[in-house]
Design a protein around this motif. Structure first.
Motif, PDB file in Angstrom:
ATOM      1  N   LEU A   3       0.827  -1.199   0.000  1.00 13.62           N
ATOM      2  CA  LEU A   3       0.000   0.000   0.000  1.00 13.62           C
ATOM      3  C   LEU A   3       0.866   1.255   0.000  1.00 13.62           C
ATOM      4  O   LEU A   3       0.614   2.203  -0.754  1.00 13.62           O
ATOM      5  N   THR A   4       1.917   1.242   0.813  1.00 13.25           N
ATOM      6  CA  THR A   4       2.836   2.385   0.868  1.00 13.25           C
ATOM      7  C   THR A   4       3.482   2.618  -0.492  1.00 13.25           C
ATOM      8  O   THR A   4       3.583   3.757  -0.952  1.00 13.25           O
ATOM      9  N   GLU A   5       3.887   1.559  -1.137  1.00 16.06           N
ATOM     10  CA  GLU A   5       4.507   1.678  -2.459  1.00 16.06           C
ATOM     11  C   GLU A   5       3.545   2.318  -3.459  1.00 16.06           C
ATOM     12  O   GLU A   5       3.924   3.209  -4.228  1.00 16.06           O
ATOM     13  N   GLN A   6       2.294   1.888  -3.442  1.00 10.70           N
ATOM     14  CA  GLN A   6       1.309   2.463  -4.350  1.00 10.70           C
ATOM     15  C   GLN A   6       1.035   3.925  -4.015  1.00 10.70           C
ATOM     16  O   GLN A   6       0.944   4.774  -4.907  1.00 10.70           O
ATOM     17  N   ILE A   7       0.922   4.221  -2.740  1.00 11.54           N
ATOM     18  CA  ILE A   7       0.649   5.605  -2.319  1.00 11.54           C
ATOM     19  C   ILE A   7       1.788   6.523  -2.725  1.00 11.54           C
ATOM     20  O   ILE A   7       1.565   7.631  -3.215  1.00 11.54           O
ATOM     21  N   MET A   8       3.021   6.068  -2.543  1.00 15.55           N
ATOM     22  CA  MET A   8       4.175   6.905  -2.863  1.00 15.55           C
ATOM     23  C   MET A   8       4.302   7.173  -4.358  1.00 15.55           C
ATOM     24  O   MET A   8       4.980   8.114  -4.761  1.00 15.55           O
ATOM     25  N   SER A   9       3.624   6.388  -5.174  1.00 17.96           N
ATOM     26  CA  SER A   9       3.670   6.624  -6.611  1.00 17.96           C
ATOM     27  C   SER A   9       2.627   7.656  -7.062  1.00 17.96           C
ATOM     28  O   SER A   9       2.643   8.081  -8.214  1.00 17.96           O
ATOM     29  N   LEU A  10       1.753   8.056  -6.152  1.00 15.58           N
ATOM     30  CA  LEU A  10       0.745   9.064  -6.482  1.00 15.58           C
ATOM     31  C   LEU A  10       1.384  10.446  -6.578  1.00 15.58           C
ATOM     32  O   LEU A  10       2.417  10.708  -5.935  1.00 15.58           O
ATOM     33  N   PRO A  11       0.770  11.371  -7.309  1.00 12.78           N
ATOM     34  CA  PRO A  11       1.255  12.759  -7.322  1.00 12.78           C
ATOM     35  C   PRO A  11       1.161  13.352  -5.906  1.00 12.78           C
ATOM     36  O   PRO A  11       0.341  12.917  -5.088  1.00 12.78           O
TER      37      PRO A  11
END
Length: 75
Positions: free
Chosen positions: A7-15
């Motif tokens: 989840l953290t990995e996906q969130i960190m890829s957000l603008p």
């Protein structure tokens, strides 16, 4: 369900704007766990400070200037 790491990995890829909005929503979800007396005191304090700025009793400074002053005090 995703792990915290996934989840953290996906969130960190957000603008950054999307991450900020998500962070705000997470913090808001935690605020309901706050003691009502404490929440009322912080709300009153925020309104008092707002009123001081609106009335001109206190002059606000930028976050950047606040950090400069804090760093100066810590030296």
């Amino acid at each position: 369900m995703l792990s915290i790491e996934q989840l953290t990995e996906q969130i960190m890829s957000l603008p950054s704007a999307a991450r900020a909005l998500l962070a705000e929503k997470i913090v808001e979800s935690l605020e309901f766990d706050t003691d009502p007396t404490t929440q009322a005191a912080w709300t009153a304090e925020a309104k008092r400070r707002r009123d001081e700025i609106r009335s001109g009793v206190v002059q606000p400074i930028s976050g950047e200037e606040a950090l400069v002053q804090v760093r100066r005090l810590l030296e």
